[in-house]
Design an enzyme around this catalytic site. Structure first.
Site, PDB file in Angstrom:
ATOM      1  N   TYR A  42      33.195  33.693  50.460  1.00  0.00           N
ATOM      2  CA  TYR A  42      31.675  34.087  50.466  1.00  0.00           C
ATOM      3  C   TYR A  42      30.730  32.533  50.702  1.00  0.00           C
ATOM      4  CZ  TYR A  42      33.180  37.301  47.070  1.00  0.00           C
ATOM      5  OH  TYR A  42      33.086  39.060  46.271  1.00  0.00           O
ATOM      6  N   LYS A  79      29.219  34.728  54.529  1.00  0.00           N
ATOM      7  CA  LYS A  79      28.515  35.784  53.855  1.00  0.00           C
ATOM      8  C   LYS A  79      27.820  35.996  53.891  1.00  0.00           C
ATOM      9  CE  LYS A  79      32.303  38.201  50.729  1.00  0.00           C
ATOM     10  NZ  LYS A  79      32.226  39.148  51.691  1.00  0.00           N
ATOM     11  N   GLU A 126      36.483  44.895  42.204  1.00  0.00           N
ATOM     12  CA  GLU A 126      37.125  45.000  43.385  1.00  0.00           C
ATOM     13  C   GLU A 126      37.834  46.795  42.254  1.00  0.00           C
ATOM     14  OE1 GLU A 126      39.558  42.289  45.215  1.00  0.00           O
ATOM     15  OE2 GLU A 126      40.335  42.692  44.017  1.00  0.00           O
ATOM     16  N   HIS A 173      33.808  31.518  43.946  1.00  0.00           N
ATOM     17  CA  HIS A 173      33.189  32.367  45.117  1.00  0.00           C
ATOM     18  C   HIS A 173      31.440  32.069  43.828  1.00  0.00           C
ATOM     19  CE1 HIS A 173      36.029  33.091  47.338  1.00  0.00           C
ATOM     20  NE2 HIS A 173      37.000  33.775  46.907  1.00  0.00           N
ATOM     21  N   LYS A 199      38.962  43.746  38.676  1.00  0.00           N
ATOM     22  CA  LYS A 199      40.051  44.629  39.306  1.00  0.00           C
ATOM     23  C   LYS A 199      40.711  45.914  38.696  1.00  0.00           C
ATOM     24  CE  LYS A 199      43.379  41.981  41.464  1.00  0.00           C
ATOM     25  NZ  LYS A 199      42.414  41.714  43.133  1.00  0.00           N
ATOM     26  N   TYR A 219      17.236  44.318  47.629  1.00  0.00           N
ATOM     27  CA  TYR A 219      16.054  45.329  47.346  1.00  0.00           C
ATOM     28  C   TYR A 219      15.767  45.397  45.756  1.00  0.00           C
ATOM     29  CZ  TYR A 219      19.822  48.304  44.064  1.00  0.00           C
ATOM     30  OH  TYR A 219      20.991  47.731  43.270  1.00  0.00           O
TER      31      TYR A 219
END
Length: 478
Positions: free
Chosen positions: A103, A106, A140, A164, A255, A298
């Site tokens: 992470y 990213k 997920e 993360h 999940k 945003y």
């Protein structure tokens, strides 16, 4: 590319054989000043010690650096973490070890430092006076899918939140480091992150909501069919610094949910006196940084409703990375995946994007009490349907614990911010108008020119045809 087989992870003879092959290859590179070696520990933690001993005794670089990348899990609680740290420190120095958390590689997470410290306006609103709550979300759409035997030993808190999402929180909440780039950046950034973690007390059971999706234990690799391992969790914590005192930070991870998403969401407080000024509720501003899929930033901002109304309506100021930076011109290579970025950082000796020993230890101090409480007291998670938003009561728990207020009129649908009227199988117009004399036609076309979809009707079909033709000739209006 070569493949070296060994009998077990700490097979010293295999490492000696590997080293001789490496030296033979290096003998053809005498023009280079140094011959460096990088080992990647994508192996079970219980074999770190024997592997480290074998490398230390047989495979260290003669001239140049030797570094190792260590994959999670870094233990499953504070005690096991301490044991791993002790094991690795016997053979390697801290500056040789790079504990990888993808992470931190990213794009949107790495963008945090520039966003926060490269924009004047950011610092002005980045504190307890402006911010209501911070939500860090990971979702997920699939379950354990055959790796339940591994997952059942760890659960969603250890698998996602403790590493993360906590890493993301530390970058969001830290004070400015002394350097963000250059040789000193690695330690200064990690020093700032550790100060955040030290200000977070251990999470309690009152700030915890757990779930498990239906059919979780049907996975044949899960032996304990009465498992209480959570596949969904919401946790609340606080950062007790002058900047963040009293601001709830919410972790949400699960999940087998309804979508794939990872984002940082900051909700700001109500605009002062807005309800009195507009005689209606004014939605709260939000800053959303989407890590996956399709990186985007945003800001949910209130603007005047188009047309004759003066009511505030929420729209967005958005930067979509795919369309803004990577849609054309061959720039796709400028957005490498997280592991590519992080491995390059190791080769360059840049440590800022890796987890330091004291960071890791403090992270486990925050989460170990609640993990042991869940296991020792056999706390049962709330069962939820696969493909849903999560367990019943989770949204209410979040609102109660964070003060978050959802704007029910604002919809994010199919990857885009959308009016509610646009969502559904059949298109639904924004405004219906019956009566198409000249004033009716002009009114319909005026409203359509502001972006609204108009459904029109008249007792004379010819008036409808005339209006449709005018709409087409005056700019293909909806």
């Amino acid at each position: 590319c070569y493949y070296q087989q060994g009998q077990w992870y700490g097979d010293a003879d295999a490492y000696k054989d590997l080293t001789s092959k490496i030296k033979k290859y290096e003998s053809n590179l005498n023009h280079l000043i140094s011959h460096n070696r990088l080992f990647y520990f994508a192996i079970p933690p219980n074999v770190f010690e024997e592997t480290g001993v074998a490398i230390k005794q047989t495979a260290m670089a003669d001239k140049g650096w030797t570094r190792i990348i260590i994959e999670k899990p870094f233990g499953r609680d504070l005690q096991s973490c301490e044991e791993l740290l002790s094991t690795l420190s016997k053979n390697f120095k801290e500056e040789q070890m790079f504990r990888i958390d993808h992470y931190l590689g990213k794009e949107m997470v790495q963008n945090l430092l520039v966003m926060r410290f490269g924009n004047l306006w950011f610092e002005k609103i980045w504190d307890r006076d402006s911010i209501q709550c911070v939500m860090l979300t990971f979702k997920e759409p699939f379950g354990t899918d055959g790796r339940g035997g591994y997952f059942d030993k760890y659960g969603i808190i250890r698998d996602i939140i403790q590493n993360h999402l906590l890493q993301v929180l530390s970058l969001l909440a830290m004070e400015p480091p002394s350097k963000i780039d250059g040789p000193e950046a690695g330690e200064s950034i990690r020093d700032a992150k550790v100060q955040v973690l030290k200000a977070i007390p251990p999470i309690t059971v009152d700030d915890c909501f757990l779930g498990q999706y239906e059919g979780y234990t049907d996975d044949p690799t899960i032996s304990n069919k009465d498992s209480n391992t959570p596949t969904f969790a919401v946790l609340r914590c606080f950062v007790h610094t002058p900047r963040w005192a009293g601001v709830p930070f919410i972790f949400k991870a699960g999940k087998a949910l309804n979508e794939r998403k990872a984002e940082m969401r900051i909700q700001f407080k109500d605009a002062p006196a807005a309800t009195f000024l507009f005689e209606t509720k004014c939605p709260r501003n939000e800053l959303v940084m989407r890590m996956q899929p399709s990186e985007a930033i945003y800001i949910k901002t209130n603007v005047k409703s188009p047309g004759f109304s003066s009511d505030p309506i929420q729209s967005e100021l958005e930067v979509n990375y795919n369309s803004r930076f990577f849609s054309s011109g061959g720039n796709e290579d400028n957005n490498p995946d997280a592991y590519t970025r992080l491995i390059l950082d190791v080769l360059r000796g840049r440590s800022a994007t890796f987890v330091r020993e004291d960071e890791l230890r403090r992270a486990w101090e925050i989460f170990t009490p609640i993990l042991h409480k869940i296991e020792d007291d056999q706390i049962k998670p709330v069962v939820y349907a696969r493909g849903s938003r999560g367990p019943d009561g989770a949204d209410e728990f979040i609102m109660k614990k964070s003060g978050y207020v959802r704007n029910q009129d604002y919809v994010f649908f199919n990857g885009e911010v959308t009016r509610k009227s646009d969502v559904g199988t059949n298109p639904i117009c924004d405004i219906g108008l019956y009566g198409l004399a000249v004033m009716g036609q002009n009114f319909a076309l005026n409203i359509a020119s502001h972006g609204f979809t108009i459904c029109i009707g008249n007792r004379s079909p010819s008036k409808v045809d005339v209006t449709m033709k005018r709409a087409d000739t005056e700019g293909h209006l909806p």
